[in-house]
Design an enzyme around this catalytic site. Sequence first.
Site, PDB file in Angstrom:
ATOM      1  N   LYS A  51      -4.078 -28.980 -53.250  1.00 38.68           N
ATOM      2  CA  LYS A  51      -2.764 -28.899 -53.605  1.00 38.68           C
ATOM      3  C   LYS A  51      -2.187 -30.010 -54.660  1.00 38.68           C
ATOM      4  CE  LYS A  51      -2.377 -29.198 -49.181  1.00 38.68           C
ATOM      5  NZ  LYS A  51      -1.896 -29.376 -47.580  1.00 38.68           N
ATOM      6  N   PHE A  91     -15.167 -36.703 -55.174  1.00 38.23           N
ATOM      7  CA  PHE A  91     -16.348 -37.443 -54.966  1.00 38.23           C
ATOM      8  C   PHE A  91     -16.519 -37.717 -53.500  1.00 38.23           C
ATOM      9  CE2 PHE A  91     -17.389 -42.194 -54.260  1.00 38.23           C
ATOM     10  CZ  PHE A  91     -18.772 -41.822 -54.364  1.00 38.23           C
ATOM     11  N   ASP A  96     -19.172 -34.890 -48.014  1.00 38.44           N
ATOM     12  CA  ASP A  96     -18.662 -35.075 -46.878  1.00 38.44           C
ATOM     13  C   ASP A  96     -18.933 -33.644 -46.408  1.00 38.44           C
ATOM     14  OD1 ASP A  96     -17.136 -36.426 -44.807  1.00 38.44           O
ATOM     15  OD2 ASP A  96     -15.394 -35.005 -45.052  1.00 38.44           O
ATOM     16  N   ASP A 100     -20.957 -32.572 -42.927  1.00 34.34           N
ATOM     17  CA  ASP A 100     -20.256 -31.818 -41.829  1.00 34.34           C
ATOM     18  C   ASP A 100     -21.133 -30.334 -41.717  1.00 34.34           C
ATOM     19  OD1 ASP A 100     -18.885 -34.168 -41.220  1.00 34.34           O
ATOM     20  OD2 ASP A 100     -16.950 -33.390 -42.194  1.00 34.34           O
ATOM     21  N   ARG A 105     -14.577 -24.661 -48.682  1.00 34.73           N
ATOM     22  CA  ARG A 105     -13.515 -25.823 -48.878  1.00 34.73           C
ATOM     23  C   ARG A 105     -12.699 -25.257 -49.982  1.00 34.73           C
ATOM     24  NH1 ARG A 105     -11.674 -30.606 -47.807  1.00 34.73           N
ATOM     25  NH2 ARG A 105     -13.831 -31.309 -47.227  1.00 34.73           N
ATOM     26  N   ASP A 167     -16.390 -43.490 -38.910  1.00 39.97           N
ATOM     27  CA  ASP A 167     -16.239 -42.313 -38.586  1.00 39.97           C
ATOM     28  C   ASP A 167     -17.480 -41.666 -38.254  1.00 39.97           C
ATOM     29  OD1 ASP A 167     -14.818 -40.098 -37.857  1.00 39.97           O
ATOM     30  OD2 ASP A 167     -14.574 -39.369 -39.404  1.00 39.97           O
ATOM     31  N   LYS A 193     -10.487 -44.959 -44.077  1.00 39.07           N
ATOM     32  CA  LYS A 193     -10.697 -43.507 -44.389  1.00 39.07           C
ATOM     33  C   LYS A 193      -9.858 -42.716 -45.128  1.00 39.07           C
ATOM     34  CE  LYS A 193     -13.118 -39.612 -43.264  1.00 39.07           C
ATOM     35  NZ  LYS A 193     -13.845 -38.529 -42.059  1.00 39.07           N
ATOM     36  N   PHE A 232       0.424 -40.368 -40.678  1.00 32.43           N
ATOM     37  CA  PHE A 232       0.004 -39.290 -41.036  1.00 32.43           C
ATOM     38  C   PHE A 232      -1.297 -38.503 -40.455  1.00 32.43           C
ATOM     39  CE2 PHE A 232      -2.497 -36.633 -44.221  1.00 32.43           C
ATOM     40  CZ  PHE A 232      -1.673 -35.790 -44.396  1.00 32.43           C
ATOM     41  N   ASP A 236      -1.790 -35.496 -37.878  1.00 35.74           N
ATOM     42  CA  ASP A 236      -2.730 -34.549 -38.102  1.00 35.74           C
ATOM     43  C   ASP A 236      -3.618 -34.355 -37.034  1.00 35.74           C
ATOM     44  OD1 ASP A 236      -2.954 -33.383 -40.836  1.00 35.74           O
ATOM     45  OD2 ASP A 236      -4.815 -34.001 -41.133  1.00 35.74           O
ATOM     46  N   ASP A 237      -4.004 -35.197 -36.178  1.00 37.98           N
ATOM     47  CA  ASP A 237      -4.632 -35.217 -35.017  1.00 37.98           C
ATOM     48  C   ASP A 237      -3.887 -34.549 -33.866  1.00 37.98           C
ATOM     49  OD1 ASP A 237      -6.652 -36.772 -36.347  1.00 37.98           O
ATOM     50  OD2 ASP A 237      -6.429 -38.260 -35.063  1.00 37.98           O
TER      51      ASP A 237
END
Length: 348
Positions: A51, A91, A96, A100, A105, A167, A193, A232, A236-237
């Site tokens: 975005k 990057f 990441d 994971d 993506r 994390d 993060k 923020f 999100d959580d």
Amino acid sequence: MNTPKSTLKDFKSVYPRLEAAILEHAQSYKLPQGELDWFKLNLETNPLGGKGNRGMSVPDSVSLLLDKPLSEEAYFDAAALGWMTELLQAFFLVPDDIIDGSITRRGKLCWYRQDGVGMVAINDAFMLESVIYTLLKKFFRSHPAYVDLIELFHEVTFHTEMGQLCDLLTASKGKANLNYFSMEKYKFIVIYKTAYYSFYLPVALALHQLNLATSKNLKTAEDILIPLGEYFQIQDDYLDNFGLPEHIGKIGTDIRDNKCSWLVNKALEIATPEQRKILKENYGQKDNAKEAIIKKLYDDLKLREIYEEFEEKRTGEIRDMISHIDESEGLKKEVFNVFLSKIYKRTK
């Protein structure tokens, strides 16, 4: 104040010139054509397709600080810094996704899963970071804040990597160990993060571009934008569990993925010994029934209401900080009001 906002089309129009400068620099080392083509594909896949909110925040902030639309030259400079922010994010995202084991993506296969890429993606990520400094040298070498810009990118990168380390070590794969979780650790993760590179960096870049980056202005920006970035991520959580999939564009997986989220940490703070046992036995497992038990526990603990109280309290604190901004050194309240307006009560 009625300053035009960047459009994604305008922002993207700057990228080909930046890409050309990067590839020209690579060619100066006589990089073989096949590898040059690979590098070009990397540059045209990983920084693009998102975005662009972080990147566009730089020219938008510059425009708000000047209280006027930007000239073509000023827009290019601000958008170039914005694209360096997008390159920084790329990057971070490429490795990441490998860590994971992600599949997609931005609607496409992750870079490492694309045909013939594999673990070459790790080196590709390093190259995405390196070109930030290629671009800074190319376009900002004579800028009074050149060294400050270099140091800012290095420092924010290290902030983000420390947050990622915490994390990764906290949300280990397999059976959940809730003893690793704490609200203190959670706050460190989200501030380092996410908040620094997503919220503070774009405004700090704008201040440096305009030579308004006094220690006072940078401290004010940090004091407001870091709590905003934390809010923020907490939001999100919250949306991962309580948001509607048709709004957020995905089905939440934080419970199944053993994420050190705000919800589980808040639950641990207020749970009875029996409820903590339920958390221990059911959190962080790929099991629909156990996920449903955690969701019901969240409802029983009234985490929706607790979040709503937090949201009002945090936005009230941020609005108060914004109202006390001293604009005599060039900082503008509207820069922060715009960030807050994009976040407050969002549903996706």
